[in-house]
Scaffold this active site. Structure first.
Site, PDB file in Angstrom:
ATOM      1  N   ASP A  17       0.811  -1.224   0.000  1.00 19.68           N
ATOM      2  CA  ASP A  17       0.000   0.000   0.000  1.00 19.68           C
ATOM      3  C   ASP A  17       0.839   1.266   0.000  1.00 19.68           C
ATOM      4  O   ASP A  17       0.519   2.232  -0.688  1.00 19.68           O
ATOM      5  CB  ASP A  17      -0.908   0.016   1.221  1.00 19.68           C
ATOM      6  CG  ASP A  17      -1.968  -1.057   1.118  1.00 19.68           C
ATOM      7  OD1 ASP A  17      -2.680  -1.284   2.085  1.00 19.68           O
ATOM      8  OD2 ASP A  17      -2.063  -1.673   0.033  1.00 19.68           O
TER       9      ASP A  17
ATOM     10  N   ASP B 290       0.520   4.234  -2.560  1.00 17.60           N
ATOM     11  CA  ASP B 290       0.193   5.604  -2.132  1.00 17.60           C
ATOM     12  C   ASP B 290       1.227   6.595  -2.665  1.00 17.60           C
ATOM     13  O   ASP B 290       0.887   7.702  -3.061  1.00 17.60           O
ATOM     14  CB  ASP B 290       0.165   5.707  -0.600  1.00 17.60           C
ATOM     15  CG  ASP B 290      -1.066   5.026  -0.007  1.00 17.60           C
ATOM     16  OD1 ASP B 290      -1.968   4.668  -0.784  1.00 17.60           O
ATOM     17  OD2 ASP B 290      -1.106   4.855   1.230  1.00 17.60           O
TER      18      ASP B 290
ATOM     19  N   SER C   1     -15.101   8.853  -0.763  1.00 14.70           N
ATOM     20  CA  SER C   1     -13.798   8.344  -0.346  1.00 14.70           C
ATOM     21  C   SER C   1     -13.312   9.142   0.850  1.00 14.70           C
ATOM     22  O   SER C   1     -13.885  10.163   1.231  1.00 14.70           O
ATOM     23  CB  SER C   1     -12.801   8.368  -1.495  1.00 14.70           C
ATOM     24  OG  SER C   1     -12.668   9.671  -1.974  1.00 14.70           O
TER      25      SER C   1
ATOM     26  N   LYS D   2      -9.824   2.408  11.677  1.00 21.65           N
ATOM     27  CA  LYS D   2      -9.930   2.271  10.225  1.00 21.65           C
ATOM     28  C   LYS D   2      -9.658   0.815   9.898  1.00 21.65           C
ATOM     29  O   LYS D   2      -8.518   0.355   9.920  1.00 21.65           O
ATOM     30  CB  LYS D   2      -8.942   3.178   9.508  1.00 21.65           C
ATOM     31  CG  LYS D   2      -9.103   3.049   8.002  1.00 21.65           C
ATOM     32  CD  LYS D   2      -8.405   4.127   7.243  1.00 21.65           C
ATOM     33  CE  LYS D   2      -8.752   4.045   5.767  1.00 21.65           C
ATOM     34  NZ  LYS D   2      -8.309   2.794   5.147  1.00 21.65           N
TER      35      LYS D   2
ATOM     36  N   ARG E 158     -18.372  -1.394  -2.847  1.00 22.26           N
ATOM     37  CA  ARG E 158     -18.282   0.030  -3.124  1.00 22.26           C
ATOM     38  C   ARG E 158     -18.016   0.318  -4.600  1.00 22.26           C
ATOM     39  O   ARG E 158     -18.494   1.309  -5.146  1.00 22.26           O
ATOM     40  CB  ARG E 158     -17.170   0.624  -2.264  1.00 22.26           C
ATOM     41  CG  ARG E 158     -16.940   2.087  -2.502  1.00 22.26           C
ATOM     42  CD  ARG E 158     -16.055   2.658  -1.414  1.00 22.26           C
ATOM     43  NE  ARG E 158     -15.751   4.041  -1.678  1.00 22.26           N
ATOM     44  CZ  ARG E 158     -14.780   4.439  -2.479  1.00 22.26           C
ATOM     45  NH1 ARG E 158     -14.028   3.557  -3.084  1.00 22.26           N
ATOM     46  NH2 ARG E 158     -14.568   5.712  -2.685  1.00 22.26           N
TER      47      ARG E 158
ATOM     48  N   LYS F 191      -3.359   7.395   9.162  1.00 24.37           N
ATOM     49  CA  LYS F 191      -2.831   6.047   8.895  1.00 24.37           C
ATOM     50  C   LYS F 191      -1.640   5.718   9.787  1.00 24.37           C
ATOM     51  O   LYS F 191      -0.855   6.589  10.148  1.00 24.37           O
ATOM     52  CB  LYS F 191      -2.388   5.954   7.434  1.00 24.37           C
ATOM     53  CG  LYS F 191      -3.513   6.252   6.444  1.00 24.37           C
ATOM     54  CD  LYS F 191      -4.070   5.017   5.821  1.00 24.37           C
ATOM     55  CE  LYS F 191      -3.235   4.604   4.650  1.00 24.37           C
ATOM     56  NZ  LYS F 191      -3.876   3.706   3.728  1.00 24.37           N
TER      57      LYS F 191
ATOM     58  N   CYS G   3      26.407 -28.734   5.855  1.00 21.36           N
ATOM     59  CA  CYS G   3      26.186 -27.650   6.816  1.00 21.36           C
ATOM     60  C   CYS G   3      27.188 -26.525   6.572  1.00 21.36           C
ATOM     61  O   CYS G   3      28.393 -26.780   6.528  1.00 21.36           O
ATOM     62  CB  CYS G   3      26.330 -28.181   8.237  1.00 21.36           C
ATOM     63  SG  CYS G   3      26.315 -26.880   9.485  1.00 21.36           S
TER      64      CYS G   3
ATOM     65  N   CYS H 151      29.711 -26.472   9.820  1.00 19.03           N
ATOM     66  CA  CYS H 151      30.663 -27.531  10.174  1.00 19.03           C
ATOM     67  C   CYS H 151      30.932 -28.500   9.024  1.00 19.03           C
ATOM     68  O   CYS H 151      31.790 -29.378   9.154  1.00 19.03           O
ATOM     69  CB  CYS H 151      30.179 -28.299  11.392  1.00 19.03           C
ATOM     70  SG  CYS H 151      28.740 -29.337  11.048  1.00 19.03           S
TER      71      CYS H 151
ATOM     72  N   CYS I  66      21.344 -30.277  10.166  1.00 23.75           N
ATOM     73  CA  CYS I  66      22.755 -30.652  10.128  1.00 23.75           C
ATOM     74  C   CYS I  66      22.922 -31.894  10.991  1.00 23.75           C
ATOM     75  O   CYS I  66      22.364 -31.984  12.080  1.00 23.75           O
ATOM     76  CB  CYS I  66      23.580 -29.491  10.686  1.00 23.75           C
ATOM     77  SG  CYS I  66      25.235 -29.955  11.181  1.00 23.75           S
TER      78      CYS I  66
HETATM   79  O1  D41 Z   1     -12.997   1.630   8.844  1.00 27.64           O
HETATM   80  C1  D41 Z   1     -12.957   2.116   7.713  1.00 27.64           C
HETATM   81  N1  D41 Z   1     -12.272   1.536   6.764  1.00 27.64           N
HETATM   82  C2  D41 Z   1     -13.720   3.367   7.398  1.00 27.64           C
HETATM   83  C3  D41 Z   1     -13.882   3.713   6.077  1.00 27.64           C
HETATM   84  C4  D41 Z   1     -14.260   4.198   8.398  1.00 27.64           C
HETATM   85  N2  D41 Z   1     -14.125   3.891   9.716  1.00 27.64           N
HETATM   86  N3  D41 Z   1     -14.915   5.341   8.075  1.00 27.64           N
HETATM   87  C5  D41 Z   1     -15.079   5.687   6.778  1.00 27.64           C
HETATM   88  N4  D41 Z   1     -15.735   6.833   6.499  1.00 27.64           N
HETATM   89  C6  D41 Z   1     -15.917   7.205   5.246  1.00 27.64           C
HETATM   90  C7  D41 Z   1     -16.650   8.482   4.949  1.00 27.64           C
HETATM   91  C8  D41 Z   1     -16.244   9.564   5.917  1.00 27.64           C
HETATM   92  C9  D41 Z   1     -16.386   8.936   3.570  1.00 27.64           C
HETATM   93  C10 D41 Z   1     -18.125   8.225   5.107  1.00 27.64           C
HETATM   94  C11 D41 Z   1     -14.567   4.880   5.724  1.00 27.64           C
HETATM   95  C12 D41 Z   1     -14.796   5.321   4.405  1.00 27.64           C
HETATM   96  N5  D41 Z   1     -15.471   6.487   4.196  1.00 27.64           N
HETATM   97  C13 D41 Z   1     -14.357   4.621   3.217  1.00 27.64           C
HETATM   98  N6  D41 Z   1     -14.062   3.346   3.114  1.00 27.64           N
HETATM   99  C14 D41 Z   1     -13.704   3.082   1.860  1.00 27.64           C
HETATM  100  C15 D41 Z   1     -13.781   4.204   1.144  1.00 27.64           C
HETATM  101  C16 D41 Z   1     -14.217   5.169   1.986  1.00 27.64           C
END
Ligand code: D41
Length: 678
Positions: free
Chosen positions: A35, A39, A84, A122, A143, A323, A417, A420, A435
């Site tokens: 990820d 990113d 998002s 999250k 989604r 994050k 080995c 040794c 070994c």
């Molecule tokens: O736990 C999550 N992955 C999570 C995703 C969360 N706790 N809150 C989220 N809140 C939103 C909004 C504020 C846009 C309603 C989200 C996501 N969105 C999200 N997950 C994937 C895309 C967006």
């Protein structure tokens, strides 16, 4: 790299790489980029596009939110778009988010000093929309790109955490209710699934998120059902026939009342300081959570304030994901080294170009064994994805096959080995190559000495690996018995050994001479004899000589000793050099109280079974376990009707819940300590 090319070329290159990664991740469930790397590419593209707006096209990955829907499922247009969530990667970005929110609210003449935020986890899962009509689950959709997802209702219905009908005990049940949340797989279930995949010789999933995605995209719902997916809600979509609660925290409470699962780990915080405290607290507990999270989410709690703040493109201004540092990173594998352990097991270890992951710089990762290297097809020169989760040893998740140098050779275990030169053999059906050198092999000798001196064995203070390396390499010490012949003079002659530390080691050895029979047996390092077997042997036979002369049949009489363990004990003592070392140790003054054999282990906890869960205030889990076992009790890993006591600490989770459900006695550390001294 980028500097030699024009921005247009770089933009095209980035889009290709991102599209490729998206395809592998979203459609094939086969990640090729961690990820953090993804990113980074996305950010670089966003920056370039901001600098050169003329390069933006509709197909740019910055212009859509997620992957495209697969053809196998019906497409489903969301009644309200699934937005998002913006990311913050550090505290400065969180502060900037908070400043923008305060600014926006001030402009709307909202009087406030600190914003009230709802903090939650999250989850590292898949966002879905659940639509309830007249209280019944009518639709479950992924989604997708935020506007259109896939109709996976049949699969969603198999998730037992998701109610098929809303609970009527809530004050108002809306006529239409869309719940947004994350579908995911718990770590435990993920491990079980991969075990099953291995048994069937099928591809393993690289992380719970991908396993959840794979399960949700099964065309046969029966397969989805087998994979025990979970769900936690975080928000609302369309709603009719009820009014929205005034705050996000009220909304989540209401969802719970309707029967929708919401994770317990949430909090309302005042201002950014409260948010950051929540972040730190969650980061501490991250490894012990039963599911994976990749950060926390802060959301302006008041609905009215959320509406005032509104949206930028397709993300709300009122929420942000903070994050955690990435647990995965890409690097290069520069070599594969073979380590030789105490029992002669050869472990391939990956040497890596240094890479920052999970908060530390990593240069080594375990490759476990030969089969594992083959299965992942890891080769020297490969670009690899390394993972370091919590305090566990870093490991290689996968290689990036596209970046393999030509002619990279397939890995094979050496036949001899590397330490040794003895032959290496691998028993049929065993994953481990060993070994055959035994204590002739310096590596095994060093490990055996370190084990002998370790805390739970003879506990020789001051005898670390650097010292053992020197003692063995210079031929001063070959067996544990030789340790007791060491004088201050011989030790002080070694590198980096001051007279004082030499005296400390000699004093440590002197103290270690007084021990217990279970510790002594454990210290010998007999294969398959851990602490608890050592204790059982000591209790059963009472005297060391009785163990040494026991036949396999007699050994089998000991509780929990099976044929493999009995054979390895008998084999150990049938070797004359092992018996000699034992004699030398006794001659050097190593002693312990011997007792009459007992049928059942003595102590007030005899026949009692304990389960330890959560973090205890002062004792480490292994110490609590040892104390219980020393008193004759057993410590089990899971709660059942056979459990006598559950010792619960902070953040005790499902085990505590199960204990409550089964009516098992629950005690805390203080009560355990009391029981122990009674
Ligand atoms: O736990 C999550 N992955 C999570 C995703 C969360 N706790 N809150 C989220 N809140 C939103 C909004 C504020 C846009 C309603 C989200 C996501 N969105 C999200 N997950 C994937 C895309 C967006």
């Amino acid at each position: 790299m980028a500097s030699a090319k024009s921005p247009a070329q770089r933009v095209r290159r980035l889009r290709d790489e991102i599209a490729q990664a998206d395809n592998n991740y979203y459609l094939l469930d086969r990640p090729t980029l961690p990820d953090a790397e993804y990113d980074r590419l996305m950010r670089e593209l966003q920056v370039l596009e901001a600098e050169h707006p003329e390069l933006i096209t509709a197909e740019s990955p910055t212009q859509r939110v997620g992957g495209t829907a697969s053809r196998a499922f019906r497409q489903s247009r969301h009644a309200a778009p699934m937005l998002s969530l913006n990311n913050a990667l550090n505290e400065a970005e969180v502060a900037a988010f908070d400043a923008r929110a305060r600014d926006g609210l001030a402009r709307a003449r909202e009087e406030l000093n600190e914003v009230e935020y709802a903090c939650e986890l999250k989850f590292d899962g898949l966002a879905v929309n659940l639509r309830y009509e007249n209280g019944e689950l009518a639709l479950g959709a992924t989604r997708g790109d935020g506007a259109v997802g896939e109709d996976v209702t049949a699969n969603i219905r198999t998730i037992r955490a998701i109610p098929l009908r809303l609970h009527a005990r809530a004050r108002v049940v809306p006529t239409v209710l869309e719940v947004r949340g994350e579908v995911m797989m718990f770590k435990r279930e993920f491990e079980r699934l991969n075990e099953r995949q291995r048994a069937k010789d099928e591809r393993e999933y690289s992380n719970p998120r991908n396993a959840a995605a794979g399960a949700l995209r099964q065309l046969d719902p029966r397969i989805t059902a087998e994979r025990s997916l979970r769900f936690f809600a975080y928000g609302l979509g369309e709603m009719q026939g009820a009014s929205e609660p005034p705050t996000h925290s009220d909304l989540l409470d209401w969802l719970v009342a309707l029967g929708i699962p919401v994770a317990r780990e949430r909090e309302v915080a005042n201002g950014i300081a409260g948010c950051l405290q929540f972040y730190q607290a969650v980061a501490q507990r991250r490894a012990s959570l039963p599911y994976e999270i990749d950060g926390v989410v802060y959301r302006v709690n008041s609905r009215a304030q959320q509406q005032l703040l509104g949206f930028v493109s397709r993300a709300p201004r009122f929420a942000i994901a903070h994050k955690f540092p990435a647990q995965e990173a890409v690097t290069q594998l520069v070599g594969i080294e073979i380590q030789v352990g105490r029992t002669g097991a050869l472990t391939p270890v990956a040497r890596l170009a240094p890479v920052f992951v999970g908060g530390v710089t990593v240069t080594n990762a375990t490759l476990h064994n030969e089969d594992e290297v083959r299965r992942k097809d890891v080769r020297i020169g490969d670009t690899v994805i390394v993972r370091r989760a919590g305090d566990v040893i870093p490991e290689i998740v996968a290689v990036v096959p596209e970046r393999r140098p030509p002619n990279a050779p397939i890995f094979t275990m050496p036949a001899l080995c590397p330490v040794c030169g003895s032959h290496v053999y691998r028993e049929e059906g065993e994953a481990v190559a060993r070994c055959t050198g035994g204590l002739v092999c310096a590596a095994q000798r060093k490990q055996a000495l370190l084990h002998f001196a370790s805390r739970r064995a003879l506990d020789v203070e001051g005898l670390g690996d650097k010292l053992v390396d020197q003692l063995v390499d210079q031929g001063v010490v070959a067996t544990p018995a030789d340790l007791f012949k060491l004088g201050v003079g011989a030790l002080a002659a070694l590198d980096r050994m001051a007279e004082k530390s030499a005296a400390n080691v000699v004093a440590g050895l002197a103290r270690a001479r007084t021990t217990t029979l279970p510790r002594f047996i454990y210290a010998l390092g007999i294969r398959n004899v851990g602490e608890s077997t050592a204790r059982d042997l000591a209790h059963h036979f009472g005297k060391l000589d009785a163990i040494i002369s026991a036949t396999e049949d007699e050994l089998l009489q000991v509780s929990d000793v099976g044929p493999i363990v009995a054979a390895s004990i008998a084999r150990f003592f049938s070797e004359s050099h092992n018996r000699e070392v034992v004699e030398q140790l006794r001659a050097a003054g190593v002693h312990w109280p011997e007792s009459a054999p007992t049928r059942a282990p003595p102590g007030r906890f005899a026949t009692k079974t304990f389960v330890i869960t959560g973090t205890l205030p002062t004792l480490k889990r292994e110490d609590a376990k040892a104390m219980i076992e020393d008193a004759g009790g057993k410590v089990a890993g899971s709660v059942s009707t056979k459990t006598d006591y559950v010792v619960a600490g902070e953040d005790a989770g499902s085990k505590l819940a199960k204990a409550t459900a089964l009516g098992v006695t629950i005690i805390d550390e203080a009560q355990l300590q009391k029981l122990l001294v009674q």
